[in-house]
Design an enzyme around this catalytic site. Structure first.
Site, short mmCIF file in Angstrom:
data_model
loop_
_atom_site.label_atom_id
_atom_site.label_comp_id
_atom_site.label_asym_id
_atom_site.label_seq_id
_atom_site.Cartn_x
_atom_site.Cartn_y
_atom_site.Cartn_z
N GLY A 1 2.77 -1.25 4.48
CA GLY A 1 2.65 0.34 4.24
C GLY A 1 4.35 0.73 3.92
O GLY A 1 4.73 0.50 2.88
N HIS B 1 -9.67 1.38 4.76
CA HIS B 1 -8.42 1.41 5.54
C HIS B 1 -8.72 2.58 6.68
O HIS B 1 -9.28 3.34 6.51
CB HIS B 1 -7.52 2.00 4.43
CG HIS B 1 -6.03 1.97 5.19
ND1 HIS B 1 -5.50 2.77 6.16
CD2 HIS B 1 -5.00 0.97 5.13
CE1 HIS B 1 -4.31 2.63 6.37
NE2 HIS B 1 -3.76 1.38 5.73
N ASN C 1 0.88 -1.34 -0.08
CA ASN C 1 -0.08 -0.16 0.03
C ASN C 1 0.96 1.23 -0.05
O ASN C 1 1.53 1.60 0.92
CB ASN C 1 -0.89 0.01 1.14
CG ASN C 1 -1.88 1.32 1.23
OD1 ASN C 1 -1.83 2.17 0.46
ND2 ASN C 1 -2.70 1.21 2.32
N TRP C 2 1.03 1.85 -1.10
CA TRP C 2 1.89 2.91 -1.22
C TRP C 2 1.18 4.40 -0.88
O TRP C 2 1.99 5.39 -0.94
CB TRP C 2 2.30 3.19 -2.72
CG TRP C 2 3.33 2.19 -3.24
CD1 TRP C 2 3.93 1.14 -2.30
CD2 TRP C 2 3.62 1.74 -4.48
NE1 TRP C 2 4.55 0.33 -3.33
CE2 TRP C 2 4.51 0.54 -4.48
CE3 TRP C 2 3.24 2.41 -6.01
CZ2 TRP C 2 5.03 0.11 -5.72
CZ3 TRP C 2 3.79 1.95 -7.04
CH2 TRP C 2 4.70 0.74 -6.88
N LYS C 3 0.17 4.16 -0.18
CA LYS C 3 -0.84 5.31 0.30
C LYS C 3 -0.29 6.47 -0.57
O LYS C 3 -0.27 6.51 -1.95
CB LYS C 3 -0.31 5.55 1.72
CG LYS C 3 -0.12 4.39 2.42
CD LYS C 3 -0.10 4.52 4.04
CE LYS C 3 -0.38 3.47 4.66
NZ LYS C 3 -0.11 3.33 6.23
N GLU D 1 -5.60 -4.68 10.64
CA GLU D 1 -4.68 -3.63 10.68
C GLU D 1 -4.91 -2.84 12.04
O GLU D 1 -5.67 -1.83 11.93
CB GLU D 1 -4.53 -2.80 9.64
CG GLU D 1 -4.12 -3.51 8.29
CD GLU D 1 -3.52 -2.55 7.28
OE1 GLU D 1 -2.54 -2.61 6.86
OE2 GLU D 1 -4.35 -1.70 7.12
N SER E 1 3.32 -1.96 10.40
CA SER E 1 4.57 -2.01 10.70
C SER E 1 5.43 -3.45 10.32
O SER E 1 6.43 -4.03 10.88
CB SER E 1 5.03 -1.66 11.98
OG SER E 1 4.52 -0.36 12.45
P1 13P Z 1 2.82 0.49 7.93
O1 13P Z 1 3.54 -0.78 7.14
O2 13P Z 1 3.63 1.56 7.38
O3 13P Z 1 2.67 0.28 9.35
O4 13P Z 1 1.26 0.83 7.12
C1 13P Z 1 0.29 -0.24 7.25
C2 13P Z 1 -0.88 0.11 6.53
O5 13P Z 1 -1.44 1.07 6.68
C3 13P Z 1 -1.23 -0.93 5.07
O6 13P Z 1 -2.33 -0.62 4.65
#
Ligand code: 13P
Length: 258
Positions: free
Chosen positions: A235, A94, A9-11, A166, A214
């Site tokens: 993420g 999300h 998930n590159w957000k 999550e 994480s």
């Molecule tokens: P992180 O891996 O940066 O904690 O993010 C997790 C996430 O929100 C994936 O959708």
């Protein structure tokens, strides 16, 4: 047997040219594996150009969100019907969308229904906040998030979907406290149990349940080895090709041992 899913998930990161460079690197560093699916979720703007560059035998695409109506006067939105044929999956609900954009349980339910209606597999995100966890409300939160989101689906549709657990407090941008695999194991089992109660054992066995929060190359094995864990939603570590390729490698190795 369920495949392992490793999803990036590159957000809201990576402009098109940056995403393109990362895809190039991932092509170089991640090989295919018949029991592991690698999924990339770039920004909405980047989906189309990436889809042209992507080796579809090795990678699948996911959108990070979409709007539940198929078309109309909804300025600024992109519908699931527009994503049909472009993506295989859509991340829905999300915690960043629930928290920053006030997405309600019903909004998430409508999006899950719209994804299924348009032939896209929903990746439903669930998870409690730190406050909810401290108040002992984790199970209630997961119950409400899961049951509401899938309330309109058939057993067949549920068996094909993906649910990610999550915990908000474990996501790097919300604090990134490391969740213990033993705790994660309990909540993943609880989610599968919910599906079993609602739709029966056969559906529960098929639904794929991921862990996110994480996950990096050091923590991945602890989660991926859990019985109910079918993969990871990654993420920040997915923005680094070495880390993401190393996580994929952990999944490949675990499947070889199985
Ligand atoms: P992180 O891996 O940066 O904690 O993010 C997790 C996430 O929100 C994936 O959708």
């Amino acid at each position: 047997m369920r495949k392992t899913l490793i999803a990036a998930n590159w957000k809201m990161h990576l402009a098109t040219h940056e995403a393109s460079v990362l895809v190039h690197r991932l092509h170089q560093h991640i090989n295919g594996h018949r029991d592991v699916e690698i999924i990339l979720a770039p920004s909405m703007l980047t989906l189309q150009p990436i889809s042209v560059e992507l080796d579809r035998r090795r990678f699948r695409l996911a959108a990070q969100n979409a709007y539940h109506k198929d078309e109309g006067g909804y300025t600024g939105e992109v519908s699931f019907s527009m994503l049909h044929g472009l993506v295989h999956y859509v991340i829905i609900g999300h915690s960043e969308r629930r928290i920053y954009f006030n997405e309600s349980l019903e909004d998430v339910r409508d999006k899950v229904a719209a994804a299924v209606r348009n032939g896209i597999v929903p990746m439903l995100c669930t998870g409690e906040t730190k406050q909810e966890r401290d108040a002992g409300e984790t199970r209630q939160v997961l119950h409400d998030q899961v049951t509401t989101a899938i309330s309109g689906l058939t057993a067949q549709e549920v068996s094909e979907m993906v649910i990610a657990y999550e915990p908000v407090w474990a996501i790097s941008t919300f604090g990134g406290e490391l969740a213990k695999p033993t705790d994660v194991a309990r909540e993943l089992a609880f989610i599968r149990h919910q599906i079993s109660e609602l739709y029966g054992e056969a559906t529960a066995i098929q639904v794929r349940i991921l862990y996110g929060g994480s996950v990096n190359e050091h923590t991945a094995a602890g989660y991926l080895a859990l019985e109910d864990c079918d993969g990871a939603l990654v993420g920040s570590a997915s923005l680094n090709y070495r880390s993401f390729a190393a996580i994929a490698d952990v999944a490949f190795k675990l499947r070889h041992q199985a």
